[in-house]
Scaffold this active site. Sequence first.
Site, PDB file in Angstrom:
ATOM      1  N   ASP A 102      34.578  32.281  42.913  1.00 13.25           N
ATOM      2  CA  ASP A 102      35.018  32.767  41.602  1.00 13.25           C
ATOM      3  C   ASP A 102      33.842  32.616  40.643  1.00 13.25           C
ATOM      4  O   ASP A 102      33.329  31.508  40.453  1.00 13.25           O
ATOM      5  CB  ASP A 102      36.203  31.902  41.145  1.00 13.25           C
ATOM      6  CG  ASP A 102      37.216  32.683  40.331  1.00 13.25           C
ATOM      7  OD1 ASP A 102      36.785  33.430  39.432  1.00 13.25           O
ATOM      8  OD2 ASP A 102      38.420  32.539  40.598  1.00 13.25           O
ATOM      9  N   ASP A 199      35.698  36.698  36.997  1.00 13.38           N
ATOM     10  CA  ASP A 199      36.716  36.388  35.995  1.00 13.38           C
ATOM     11  C   ASP A 199      36.509  37.231  34.726  1.00 13.38           C
ATOM     12  O   ASP A 199      35.386  37.319  34.214  1.00 13.38           O
ATOM     13  CB  ASP A 199      36.571  34.894  35.654  1.00 13.38           C
ATOM     14  CG  ASP A 199      37.727  34.340  34.871  1.00 13.38           C
ATOM     15  OD1 ASP A 199      38.820  34.206  35.440  1.00 13.38           O
ATOM     16  OD2 ASP A 199      37.533  34.023  33.680  1.00 13.38           O
ATOM     17  N   GLU A 254      38.083  40.991  37.725  1.00 11.08           N
ATOM     18  CA  GLU A 254      39.368  40.796  37.059  1.00 11.08           C
ATOM     19  C   GLU A 254      39.272  41.523  35.719  1.00 11.08           C
ATOM     20  O   GLU A 254      38.795  40.971  34.723  1.00 11.08           O
ATOM     21  CB  GLU A 254      39.649  39.310  36.843  1.00 11.08           C
ATOM     22  CG  GLU A 254      41.066  39.075  36.350  1.00 11.08           C
ATOM     23  CD  GLU A 254      41.241  37.823  35.512  1.00 11.08           C
ATOM     24  OE1 GLU A 254      40.252  37.290  34.989  1.00 11.08           O
ATOM     25  OE2 GLU A 254      42.386  37.395  35.369  1.00 11.08           O
ATOM     26  N   HIS A 316      47.630  32.875  40.671  1.00 11.57           N
ATOM     27  CA  HIS A 316      47.791  31.563  40.022  1.00 11.57           C
ATOM     28  C   HIS A 316      48.101  31.660  38.533  1.00 11.57           C
ATOM     29  O   HIS A 316      48.276  30.635  37.882  1.00 11.57           O
ATOM     30  CB  HIS A 316      46.503  30.758  40.230  1.00 11.57           C
ATOM     31  CG  HIS A 316      45.331  31.391  39.532  1.00 11.57           C
ATOM     32  ND1 HIS A 316      44.786  32.597  39.922  1.00 11.57           N
ATOM     33  CD2 HIS A 316      44.620  31.005  38.454  1.00 11.57           C
ATOM     34  CE1 HIS A 316      43.791  32.916  39.117  1.00 11.57           C
ATOM     35  NE2 HIS A 316      43.668  31.969  38.219  1.00 11.57           N
ATOM     36  N   ASP A 317      48.099  32.862  37.975  1.00  5.74           N
ATOM     37  CA  ASP A 317      48.369  33.020  36.539  1.00  5.74           C
ATOM     38  C   ASP A 317      49.772  33.550  36.262  1.00  5.74           C
ATOM     39  O   ASP A 317      50.177  33.635  35.098  1.00  5.74           O
ATOM     40  CB  ASP A 317      47.372  34.015  35.914  1.00  5.74           C
ATOM     41  CG  ASP A 317      45.967  33.459  35.846  1.00  5.74           C
ATOM     42  OD1 ASP A 317      45.823  32.225  35.737  1.00  5.74           O
ATOM     43  OD2 ASP A 317      45.009  34.256  35.895  1.00  5.74           O
TER      44      ASP A 317
END
Length: 508
Positions: A102, A199, A254, A316-317
């Site tokens: 990430d 990200d 993302e 995960h969000d």
Amino acid sequence: MPNSFPSPWWKNAVIYQVYPRSFADANGDGIGDLSGLTARLDHLQHLGVDALWLSPVFRSPMCDAGYDICDYTDVDPLFGTLAHLDELIAQAHGRGLKVLLDFVPNHTSDQHPWFIESRSSRDNPKRDWYIWRDQPNNWRASIDGGSAWTWDETSQQYYLHFFLPQQPDLNWHNPEVVTAMHQVLHFWLQRGVDGFRVDVVHCVGKDPSFADDPRCMAGETMVKINDQPYSHEVLRGLRRLVDSYPGERVLIGEVNIRSTAQVAAYYGASDELHMSFNFPPLDAPWDPVVFRMCIREVENDLGPLLAWPTWVLSNHDNSRHRSRYGGSLRRAQAAAVLLLTLRGTPFIYQGEELGLEDTVVTAQTRVDPGGRDGSRAPLPWAVQAPHGWAGAAPWLPFAPDADALAVEVQEGAADSTLGLYRRLLACRRRSLALRLGAWEELPSHPQVLAYRRHCDGDERLVCINFADSEHTFPLAEAWQVEIASDGVDEGQVFSGRLAAEQAVILCR
Ligand code: NOJ
Ligand code: CA
């Protein structure tokens, strides 16, 4: 055959998101770590995924679970050491699994030495590495929904942060920042990683006028709306860098803008992202109308540009898809068929292969300031509590039914959710049509989403019945049930009947 076609590996792949702190714990402190993950690679290999993306494992004060980084080129002691990460990469590669890290370019931690210097005085050489202003505008931050500006008492200015105040935004308009962040990518590419999930990459370019945004007045946060030409220039630089390494390294962005047409621009002219996350299905309820719309948008907005789509139902969000679908395992299993048969690269979020729901978080167990703990519960490996997490209780409570859904239990049961995911991945692996073929919607009942995938003589039909009642889907010719979300009649001639909330893959 896997990856035997000239198209790049990531178009043929299924990618698995590891949330390291909840995957597996080797040292018994209740927090997942790299050794724990390495020791459990069998699970991922048997599942049949092609690549792992690890949420951040870098040094961090953990105000945002590692998305606040204070050293981009070292591993946080919570997860292990650089040597543990090297070992994970080596072991994964030995099993034919790619490893993606990430990369968090938009912001650092406020404890990063760069920011400590930057805030130390207005004339510090790193002052301009971050974004300082005398006056704030109306931009709104994510996670706590407050102002995107925080006052710094020492240097008497405001700094910008699209997330928590502990996550100051870097100034990518400063060439020294670009060089420093490029060094980070070189560091990891030289260590053999196969690419990055990047990200909020659409946030790196900022509106140079810093004008108020009327959408923030309406409560919108910048991460959902920031869309500046300069981010594309940054991305082209990242792409050139990544492409200069051998072996089809990949950039997956993302781009958290909820418009597929706008997201399409971040693929550039094949000179920006290789792939971008496609967010609408992460919000979608169990509703064929909504899914039809999501799929058509992707086909219409990405298709003509040859921009390769991605599909994701959980991460995960966000709340896990089983929880979003009212807790129904049957729906979650039917959705797995959908996820793994659309045109594009699917992402599986750890635990969805077990059919996990969100964990129940109370005021006492809450950890994330953004209220996203639900989907971050530790994976249950063993039936008996603490489910393979020896020693201390894990950092979050387990999801409901952890005993019945434990890997150990599902491994032995062919009709389990884990069994279904394994069969789906194997099916995808043997079908060129499912991996790379065209997507064509078939006329059907409004509650049934049906489509055909085809490529070079290989063909599959997929039918998903969203209704809570049986529907017929008659076909002129004989087709065989290759996969059924509930396992019923696999290997038999398709009867033309779809049970309530059942999905099937048909082959000839
Ligand atoms: C997106 C990540 O997925 C999320 O967990 C994080 O809080 C923000 N970006 C900020 O890095
Ligand atoms: Ca640990």
